[in-house]
Design a protein around this motif. Sequence first.
Motif, PDB file in Angstrom:
ATOM      1  N   TYR A 130     -11.072  -0.618  -1.648  1.00 51.96           N
ATOM      2  CA  TYR A 130      -9.641  -0.383  -1.415  1.00 51.96           C
ATOM      3  C   TYR A 130      -8.962  -0.178  -2.773  1.00 51.96           C
ATOM      4  O   TYR A 130      -9.201  -0.942  -3.707  1.00 51.96           O
ATOM      5  CB  TYR A 130      -8.997  -1.579  -0.730  1.00 51.96           C
ATOM      6  CG  TYR A 130      -9.431  -1.841   0.690  1.00 51.96           C
ATOM      7  CD1 TYR A 130      -8.566  -1.615   1.758  1.00 51.96           C
ATOM      8  CD2 TYR A 130     -10.698  -2.348   0.973  1.00 51.96           C
ATOM      9  CE1 TYR A 130      -8.954  -1.879   3.064  1.00 51.96           C
ATOM     10  CE2 TYR A 130     -11.098  -2.606   2.268  1.00 51.96           C
ATOM     11  CZ  TYR A 130     -10.216  -2.366   3.311  1.00 51.96           C
ATOM     12  OH  TYR A 130     -10.604  -2.633   4.606  1.00 51.96           O
ATOM     13  N   LEU A 189      -3.089  -2.492   6.541  1.00 48.21           N
ATOM     14  CA  LEU A 189      -4.371  -3.174   6.585  1.00 48.21           C
ATOM     15  C   LEU A 189      -4.691  -3.616   7.999  1.00 48.21           C
ATOM     16  O   LEU A 189      -3.843  -4.192   8.686  1.00 48.21           O
ATOM     17  CB  LEU A 189      -4.351  -4.383   5.644  1.00 48.21           C
ATOM     18  CG  LEU A 189      -4.192  -4.059   4.159  1.00 48.21           C
ATOM     19  CD1 LEU A 189      -4.080  -5.347   3.345  1.00 48.21           C
ATOM     20  CD2 LEU A 189      -5.349  -3.205   3.651  1.00 48.21           C
ATOM     21  N   TRP A 202      -3.218   2.257   1.167  1.00 49.24           N
ATOM     22  CA  TRP A 202      -4.490   1.974   0.527  1.00 49.24           C
ATOM     23  C   TRP A 202      -5.433   3.161   0.681  1.00 49.24           C
ATOM     24  O   TRP A 202      -5.642   3.656   1.787  1.00 49.24           O
ATOM     25  CB  TRP A 202      -5.137   0.739   1.158  1.00 49.24           C
ATOM     26  CG  TRP A 202      -4.306  -0.495   1.053  1.00 49.24           C
ATOM     27  CD1 TRP A 202      -3.290  -0.881   1.868  1.00 49.24           C
ATOM     28  CD2 TRP A 202      -4.428  -1.517   0.051  1.00 49.24           C
ATOM     29  NE1 TRP A 202      -2.760  -2.072   1.464  1.00 49.24           N
ATOM     30  CE2 TRP A 202      -3.443  -2.492   0.343  1.00 49.24           C
ATOM     31  CE3 TRP A 202      -5.273  -1.709  -1.036  1.00 49.24           C
ATOM     32  CZ2 TRP A 202      -3.281  -3.643  -0.430  1.00 49.24           C
ATOM     33  CZ3 TRP A 202      -5.118  -2.848  -1.806  1.00 49.24           C
ATOM     34  CH2 TRP A 202      -4.128  -3.786  -1.508  1.00 49.24           C
ATOM     35  N   THR A 244      -5.034   0.725  -4.633  1.00 45.06           N
ATOM     36  CA  THR A 244      -3.598   0.967  -4.558  1.00 45.06           C
ATOM     37  C   THR A 244      -3.007   0.636  -5.912  1.00 45.06           C
ATOM     38  O   THR A 244      -3.685   0.110  -6.806  1.00 45.06           O
ATOM     39  CB  THR A 244      -2.929   0.133  -3.447  1.00 45.06           C
ATOM     40  OG1 THR A 244      -1.613   0.638  -3.199  1.00 45.06           O
ATOM     41  CG2 THR A 244      -2.828  -1.339  -3.834  1.00 45.06           C
ATOM     42  N   VAL A 275      -9.146   4.146   0.749  1.00 47.03           N
ATOM     43  CA  VAL A 275     -10.357   3.365   1.033  1.00 47.03           C
ATOM     44  C   VAL A 275     -11.566   4.294   0.996  1.00 47.03           C
ATOM     45  O   VAL A 275     -11.555   5.376   1.604  1.00 47.03           O
ATOM     46  CB  VAL A 275     -10.265   2.662   2.400  1.00 47.03           C
ATOM     47  CG1 VAL A 275     -11.466   1.739   2.596  1.00 47.03           C
ATOM     48  CG2 VAL A 275      -8.958   1.873   2.515  1.00 47.03           C
ATOM     49  N   GLY A 283       0.836  -1.197   0.000  1.00 47.28           N
ATOM     50  CA  GLY A 283       0.000   0.000   0.000  1.00 47.28           C
ATOM     51  C   GLY A 283       0.872   1.248   0.000  1.00 47.28           C
ATOM     52  O   GLY A 283       1.992   1.211  -0.495  1.00 47.28           O
TER      53      GLY A 283
END
Length: 299
Positions: free
Chosen positions: A184, A164, A145, A186, A147, A143
Amino acid sequence: MTQLFAGIAGRSLDIEALREVFAGQSIAPDFTYRSMDEASLDFLHRTVDNSEVYFIANRKERDEQAECSFRVSGKRPELWDPVTGESRSAEAFKQAGGRTSLPLEFAPYGSLFVVFRQPIGVEVQGEAKRNFAVYSNPQEIHGPWAVSFDPKWGGPANVEFSKLLSWTARPEDGIKYYSGTATYRTSFDLPALQGPHARVALNLGEVEYAAQVRLNGKDLGPLWTKPFRVEITDVVKPAGNVLEIDVANLWPNRIVGDSRLPPERRYTHTNIVYNQDTPLAESGLLGPVQLEVIEAKVR
């Protein structure tokens, strides 16, 4: 039939009594298995036309490997995946004494159909050592990430996860008590895994509870049971890959969160009762998300 069951007249029909009767009549078990670590497998068997169809289920929440033996010979074993619908001939099997044995592998609570329908000589043996691919050389996608949650259900439209973790471990109430779907996002470059022609899989690790995967705009389908893995060989690029994963959880967390709110601010209205003391269920993409090399079955 009367002669068959004469040996258990007046006795309760437990499994051991039946085994004694069948052994006395030289009737071999329909299905047996051996494993290194006390596997627990169960099976169903049905004859359909000229085919023998077995459904084998792993009754434990762990990966299992077992040598399975079927009271069938003279037919090639096929492996049918009940989750994906894919089927293929088994490449590792042995025939002897009117039986066919083959090594099988199961995901936690996973299952397989083993189908015998194509005639072969009883002397034919499978030459491979295993029937399932090996996944090796894992490389984690770290990542960060981006979200996105649905604000209509109390979540933030955009937030960054540096790592995560379960939504329930986040400090924001809109994430901690969120129920619904979050996306999510990335990007990553493909590391040097094992040569330019290596087959590659994406393994999501732990997911609570279901996921939908897109890579470079290509929908790779839903993943709702372990292992949360999908092949990406034909979609992944050497660099600049864009990965999107939709993850959906269950309703209890939102209902627990609503129990902390006045009625007019609640998102749910239900006769199901949860309160502030109800433990929250882990939710979201927990990972680790990894790239893996898919090795051919060992011969």
